[in-house]
Design a protein around this motif. Structure first.
Motif, short mmCIF file in Angstrom:
data_model
loop_
_atom_site.label_atom_id
_atom_site.label_comp_id
_atom_site.label_asym_id
_atom_site.label_seq_id
_atom_site.Cartn_x
_atom_site.Cartn_y
_atom_site.Cartn_z
N ASP A 60 -3.34 5.09 -0.32
CA ASP A 60 -4.27 4.05 0.08
C ASP A 60 -4.71 4.19 1.53
N SER A 61 -4.11 5.13 2.26
CA SER A 61 -4.46 5.29 3.67
C SER A 61 -5.12 6.65 3.90
N ARG A 77 -7.66 1.70 2.20
CA ARG A 77 -8.57 1.49 1.07
C ARG A 77 -8.49 0.04 0.65
N TYR A 133 -13.01 2.59 2.22
CA TYR A 133 -12.09 2.85 3.33
C TYR A 133 -12.62 2.19 4.59
N GLY A 184 -12.46 -0.50 -3.07
CA GLY A 184 -12.15 0.91 -2.85
C GLY A 184 -12.75 1.52 -1.60
N PRO A 188 -8.30 -2.88 -1.77
CA PRO A 188 -7.85 -2.92 -3.16
C PRO A 188 -8.89 -3.50 -4.11
N LEU A 244 0.84 -1.20 0.00
CA LEU A 244 0.00 0.00 0.00
C LEU A 244 0.87 1.25 0.00
#
Length: 60
Positions: A13-14, A20, A27, A25, A22, A9
């Motif tokens: 992605d954070s 998030r 959170y 999508g 993969p 990540l």
């Protein structure tokens, strides 16, 4: 169970204390991933069937 796929990540992605997924999508809080092994959109009521794990790497 299918083959395991590891994803590195990035900062994108954070968000605060979440990650998030993969696959979809969404959170999800890191504590929820540790507790349930799924993203917020997974489980009995969601449509994401990906299993998530958090690995901690300690480097000296």
């Amino acid at each position: 169970m299918g083959p395991e796929r590891r994803i590195r990540l990035t900062e994108g992605d954070s968000m605060e204390s979440g990650l998030r997924c993969p696959a979809c999508g969404t959170y999800t809080a890191i504590s929820d991933i540790i507790a349930t092994g799924r993203c917020r959109n997974g489980g009995s009521s969601g449509s994401c069937d990906v299993t998530l794990h958090v690995d901690v790497v300690v480097e000296r």
